[in-house]
Structures are given as structure tokens and as C-alpha cells.
Design an enzyme around this catalytic site. Structure first.
Site, PDB file in Angstrom:
ATOM      1  N   HIS A  27       0.863  -1.184   0.000  1.00  0.00           N
ATOM      2  CA  HIS A  27       0.000   0.000   0.000  1.00  0.00           C
ATOM      3  C   HIS A  27       0.897   1.231   0.000  1.00  0.00           C
ATOM      4  CE1 HIS A  27      -2.946  -2.787   2.312  1.00  0.00           C
ATOM      5  NE2 HIS A  27      -3.157  -2.874   1.015  1.00  0.00           N
TER       6      HIS A  27
ATOM      7  N   THR B  65       3.530   1.296   3.454  1.00  0.00           N
ATOM      8  CA  THR B  65       2.816   1.248   4.731  1.00  0.00           C
ATOM      9  C   THR B  65       3.088  -0.096   5.409  1.00  0.00           C
ATOM     10  OG1 THR B  65       0.823   0.669   3.486  1.00  0.00           O
ATOM     11  CG2 THR B  65       1.036   2.926   4.188  1.00  0.00           C
ATOM     12  N   TRP B  66       4.191  -0.717   5.023  1.00  0.00           N
ATOM     13  CA  TRP B  66       4.685  -1.933   5.691  1.00  0.00           C
ATOM     14  C   TRP B  66       3.737  -3.127   5.518  1.00  0.00           C
ATOM     15  CZ3 TRP B  66       3.966   2.846   8.081  1.00  0.00           C
ATOM     16  CH2 TRP B  66       5.112   3.650   8.136  1.00  0.00           C
ATOM     17  N   HIS B  67       3.107  -3.191   4.346  1.00  0.00           N
ATOM     18  CA  HIS B  67       2.110  -4.235   4.088  1.00  0.00           C
ATOM     19  C   HIS B  67       2.502  -5.083   2.874  1.00  0.00           C
ATOM     20  CE1 HIS B  67      -0.911  -1.230   6.075  1.00  0.00           C
ATOM     21  NE2 HIS B  67      -0.173  -1.867   6.974  1.00  0.00           N
ATOM     22  N   SER B  68       3.744  -5.506   2.819  1.00  0.00           N
ATOM     23  CA  SER B  68       4.257  -6.239   1.664  1.00  0.00           C
ATOM     24  C   SER B  68       3.654  -7.649   1.582  1.00  0.00           C
ATOM     25  CB  SER B  68       5.780  -6.353   1.751  1.00  0.00           C
ATOM     26  OG  SER B  68       6.370  -5.078   1.791  1.00  0.00           O
TER      27      SER B  68
END
Length: 599
Positions: free
Chosen positions: A311, A529-532
Site C-alpha cells: 500500500h 505502509t509496511w504491508h508487503s
């Protein structure tokens, strides 16, 4: 649990993040005689203040942090030549021990869209309920009330978030609801619940609530500081892993390779960045990738490392009134404030120690007027993906009460506008590569803003959150250095002010030059947003899939992948909730494969 004593195990987890902890913990509880090993490159998180005290989460993003890995992407023209940096968790418990603790759940339709047998929402909702204790509200049919993961409102309310919601329901003309994480509600302002235990005030992570609570079981072992290099095969059957001491966690240890055997199963659980690398070093992947690294191919699986998704977010600081309670004094480390809050937290689990600064949000979809303002370039993406899916938000808008950069800014009170898009069209990839001197490096292409439609909702997010913020009673202007650089004389020029504008004040009118400044800002500053996710996708093999619906890696046996890398498509949520349910489903699958009763 913490010390090596067995030389062979039934199940080995290559990686000790969120999903590994869930699966290992559930399997150990189902059958305590199972010999289970978790190998994690990072260090233990057990009862460490940096992990269990919620307010400390920004510290994990510090440049010197060893609790996360900073994955550096290839420079991108879409980011004006910038190399994006995408952190991920690097400790026992993974991102569940370092994330923002923001409780959101994807719409149920996201899981149905996966088209994967057994992973439909009707099968996953019971697991979503099983894993949580939802303390925020009683009797909600899609929430659970007896699970290991606690969800609450945190230890102290931040009143300025009521201002955000009030402007949202008046000026922004959206409704308000107590729960927008019921798997369908969208485009509605709401409180933002947290992965914080409402009684103890501690972070509710996978490490403490699935594995550390089983320290009495000698068959469940966690070896920290161990980095898995590859899976060992005998005739395409996974029989163990090769690992070494991690150079960051164990800087003084040797780097010699060791092996450990698995009699039943190896589960690769190293996340969207780590899992494809382990597979590729094991000879599973695209021929071109393996050949350039001098690795003999075991299975031709070109989907490994492809389909990277995330994201895209903007985080912009604003000034607020001096009397407003924010997280800034804690985040600056003002000793008297820290000690006062710690005393209360130690006494009853309350105070700002049990806060993340996030108390209000909206999962936003544009109305007709907003869609028109976004222009024609977003229309194809809107029509193709969003228009007929009313439960899918384009972005989340929220206010972070404080600024995580408080330690480098003047000692003031801040609030951060946060907006992040949930279904960007751009995709990237994560592979291994070799440097000229023969050392391995990551070949990471983030893909951020490569699709021209992706930057448009970010531009709108900037404008709309700014309009909301400047109508909040506590607003005192923008921190100019953290905003787009508008031309002199523009109506959009940023700066400090004495107070808010009236609710009915006309919106700022942005010129073409202003819009150019906003786009430049996003190309220069937009971040993860650290949502890999997505790099070992659960898809048919012919569609660049890596695992089947039972998480088996195509072309080999006794090898599964279980982490966010299996997600075939993006999910409209902060991904901790998705990782937890993947873990619960994976535990059921593995238990069934082994003939273990998991009721």
C-alpha cells in the site's frame, strides 16, 4: 524453548514471524509431542519493553534499529530516481511485534476474490473470530470474544480524534459507526481499535500469545539469530534446512553453515522478502534468476518473487494547540512524562503507554463529486475495480496524534495526516542477485506509482485530509518542511496559523502548478505502509503461482509456504489481521495433513 537440544524435528519453520508463530503455536497445542523448530534471524522479543509497550513502536523505525530489516529497492523513475526503503519485522513474532497495532480487517470479498478453494470468506470468518478477543464492543456477530489476540480501544482516549470524526461527518458528509471492521462497512468514520490488551495495556502480538505462552513444552523450540539459507532436498522431498548465524543478531559468531533435519515438513515463513529468497537459493524459481546466481535449478517456478504488492502512504505533519494531549512528549522521551505514564501503566495497564496515537479513521471511497475532481486518469481503474465493489475502499484516511519525528522537530504538539491507498495497480518483484564481487544482494523492484492511476488518489488524499485538518478546532497550521513546496503566492502555501477555518469555508483552489507540486511531493516522498505481500502467490502454477491451496510448493513435496507472500491479490487492510488468519488456516491445513485433530 530458547536453547538448541534436539538435532532433528518433525516440522521446521524457516522464519519466526507472525504466521510462523501462529502455526507453530497452534500445532504445538494440538499435539504437544510434535517436535517443532522455529529458526528466526532476529532476536527474541519476550517481555522486552520495546515490544510490549505500545507507545514505543516508532523506535523500531530508527535507522539503527535491529528489530526490522530495511529492504532497499532499486531506484525508480516513478519515484524521481529515489530508491524506496521498505521495512519488515526482524524478531521473534515478526511485524506483529513492531507494527503500529492498527486493527483493520479486509472486506470479506477480498478473500472470495482469491478464488482459492478453502480460503473463501465463509471458511475464514470462523477463524477470524477464533483468533481474537474483541474487547471494544459486545455481541458483534463477525467478531470473536475468546481468542488469544486482544483488541481494545487502548489505555487512554485522545480527544482530538473526536475533532477529526466530527469534521468528517459534517464537512466531509460521511456517516459514523462504532465498527467499520465488520468485513463489509465502508466509507464511514469510526473509532480505530488496536491490537492492545485492554487489561494489561500490552501489545497483543503473535509471539507472546501463540508460542511464548507454551514455554513449558520442550518440543517447541525457537532458535533466534539463525538465518535460513536454503531448504535441503532428497529427490525433491524437503528433508531439512541449511542455516547460519545471523550477522546482525550474532555479530561475533562464526558464519559457518549448519543443517537441521525435518522428518515431516518444512514451512518457509520468512515473509514477502525472505520467502522467495529461500526458495530461489534452494533451486526453486525462474531459470534466469537462478542462472545469474549460479544456482542449479530444481524446479522451474517463474512466479517465485513476482507479484510484489504493498500500500502507498503519505504522512504529513501539522501543528496543533499547545493544550492538546498528543504522543509527542512521550515520543521525545521527556523523562517526567514517560515515568508518570509508566507508573500508571504498571499499576493498571492504562495511560498513553497503551496508545498508538490512532483513534479515528475512515475507509474512504469517493462520491460522485470527488470522483469528478480526481479527473479522467483515475476513471478506468475506478470502473474496472472499484465501481461495482462497494465494500472496497480506495484509501484509509486518519490522524496520528503526534509526529514520530518529534525528536528532531521543535518541541511542539503535532498531528500527522495519514492517507494510504489500499489497492494500487502497480506490482513489483523480489529476487536474489549477485554483486560483482560475488556476494548475494536483493534485487527488489517496488513498483510504487508505476501505474499512472496510483498517484491520483494520493493527490486527492492530501487535499482532503488538509481540508479536514484545517477545520479541526485544535489545528494551528502545517509543518512546512513536511508538505509540498507550493509556488510563492499560491493559495495552497503552507505555514503556521492562529486557528482553524470555519466549517463552511470554501476548499483551497489548487492550480495546475500546485497539482504539479503535490505530484512531485508524492514521487519524492510516498512510502510503504509496511504491508508487503504476494511474492509466493497462491495461484494456479500456470498463472505464475508458487503454492497450491494447501500451501504446497509446486514441483516438490514436504514443503509449504505460510506467510503474507501467499496472498495472490492485495487486501484492503493493515495486514496483521490477514497474517493471523493465514496462520490459523495454515495450522488447520497442516494438522489435517498430519492426521492431527485440531478441534
Amino acid at each position: 524453548m530458547f536453547h538448541p537440544s534436539l538435532s532433528e524435528f518433525d516440522i521446521i519453520f524457516a522464519g519466526g514471524g507472525t504466521v510462523a508463530c501462529v502455526v507453530a503455536g497452534r500445532l504445538a497445542a494440538y499435539d504437544p509431542s510434535l517436535r517443532i523448530l522455529i529458526l528466526e534471524a532476529g532476536q527474541h522479543s519476550f517481555n522486552k519493553a520495546a515490544h510490549v509497550q505500545p507507545y514505543q513502536y516508532p523506535n523500531h523505525q530508527a535507522p539503527t534499529s535491529t528489530t526490522i530489516t530495511f529492504n532497499i529497492g532499486n531506484p525508480s523513475p516513478s519515484l524521481n530516481g529515489r530508491a524506496p526503503v521498505v521495512p519488515c519485522g526482524r524478531c521473534v513474532g515478526g511485524s506483529s511485534c513492531v507494527n503500529f497495532m492498527a486493527y483493520t480487517r479486509a472486506p470479506a470479498s477480498d478473500f472470495d476474490d482469491w478464488g482459492a478453494d478453502g480460503w473463501e470468506s465463509e471458511n475464514l470468518i470462523p477463524l477470524m473470530k477464533k483468533l481474537e478477543t474483541y474487547e471494544a464492543q459486545p455481541d458483534c456477530p463477525t467478531h470473536g470474544y475468546d481468542g488469544p489476540i486482544k483488541v481494545s480501544s487502548g489505555g487512554r482516549k485522545l480527544d482530538i480524534c473526536d475533532e477529526f470524526a466530527h469534521v468528517g461527518t459534517t464537512y466531509h458528509k460521511r456517516q459514523y459507526a462504532d465498527d467499520t471492521d465488520d468485513l463489509e462497512t465502508c466509507n464511514t468514520y469510526s473509532p480505530w481499535r488496536k491490537y492492545i490488551d485492554g487489561t494489561t495495556g500490552r501489545r497483543s502480538d503473535a509471539a507472546h500469545h501463540y508460542v511464548y505462552n507454551q514455554a513449558h513444552n520442550p518440543n517447541l523450540q525457537i532458535w533466534d539469530g539463525k538465518r535460513v539459507k536454503r531448504v535441503i532436498f532428497e529427490n525433491k522431498r524437503a528433508v531439512g534446512v541449511e542455516f547460519t548465524n545471523d550477522s546482525v543478531s550474532c555479530p561475533d559468531a562464526d558464519q559457518l553453515l549448519s543443517t537441521v533435519k525435518a522428518s515431516k515438513l518444512v514451512v518457509v515463513s520468512a515473509g514477502a522478502f525472505g520467502s522467495p529468497g529461500i526458495l530461489e537459493r534452494s533451486g526453486i524459481g525462474a531459470e534466469g534468476v537462478l542462472k545469474r546466481c549460479g544456482i542449479e535449478q530444481l524446479v522451474n517456478l517463474p512466479g517465485v518473487g513476482e507479484n510484489y504488492q504493498d500500500h502507498n502512504g503519505g504522512f504529513l505533519p501539522y501543528l496543533v494547540a499547545d493544550e492538546v494531549v498528543t504522543m509527542d512528549r512521550l515520543w521525545r522521551g521527556e523523562e517526567s512524562v514517560v515515568q508518570e505514564n509508566l507508573a500508571q501503566w504498571n499499576s493498571n495497564g492504562k495511560s498513553l503507554i497503551a496508545q498508538n496515537g490512532l483513534d479515528s479513521k475512515i475507509k474512504w471511497r469517493p462520491d460522485d463529486e470527488e470522483l469528478k475532481a480526481m479527473g479522467s486518469a483515475f476513471q478506468p481503474r475506478w470502473k474496472e475495480f472499484f465501481q461495482d465493489r462497494p465494500d472496497k475502499a480506495v484509501a484509509i484516511f486518519c490522524a496520528i496524534v503526534g509526529c514520530s519525528l518529534a525528536s528532531v522537530l521543535p518541541p511542539r504538539n503535532y498531528i500527522t495526516a495519514c492517507y494510504y491507498t489500499l489497492y494500487p495497480a502497480s506490482v513489483g518483484s523480489v529476487h536474489i542477485n549477485m554483486t560483482e564481487n560475488g556476494k548475494e544482494r536483493m534485487d527488489f523492484t517496488a513498483g510504487f506509482l508505476d501505474d499512472p492511476s496510483d498517484i491520483i488518489p494520493l493527490g486527492f488524499g492530501y487535499k482532503k485530509t488538509r481540508e479536514i485538518f484545517r477545520r479541526m478546532p485544535s489545528y494551528r497550521g502545517e509543518v512546512t518542511a513536511g508538505h509540498p513546496s507550493f509556488p510563492e503566492g499560491s493559495a495552497a502555501v503552507c505555514g503556521e496559523v492562529s486557528g482553524p477555518v470555519d466549517l463552511n469555508t470554501p476548499d483551497i483552489i489548487y492550480t495546475a502548478e500546485d497539482d504539479e507540486a503535490i505530484n512531485k511531493y508524492h514521487r519524492d516522498h510516498v512510502q510503504t505502509t509496511w504491508h508487503s505481500l504476494g511474492t509466493c502467490a497462491m495461484k494456479p502454477e500456470a498463472d505464475q503461482g508458487v503454492v497450491d491451496t494447501r500451501l504446497n510448493v509446486y514441483g516438490v513435496s514436504n514443503l509449504k509456504v505460510a506467510d503474507m507472500s501467499i496472498s495472490p491479490f492485495n487486501v484492503g487492510t493493515n495486514t496483521y489481521s490477514t497474517a493471523l488468519v493465514i496462520g490459523e488456516r495454515a495450522a488447520m491445513i497442516i494438522a489435517a495433513d498430519l492426521g492431527i485433530n485440531c478441534i
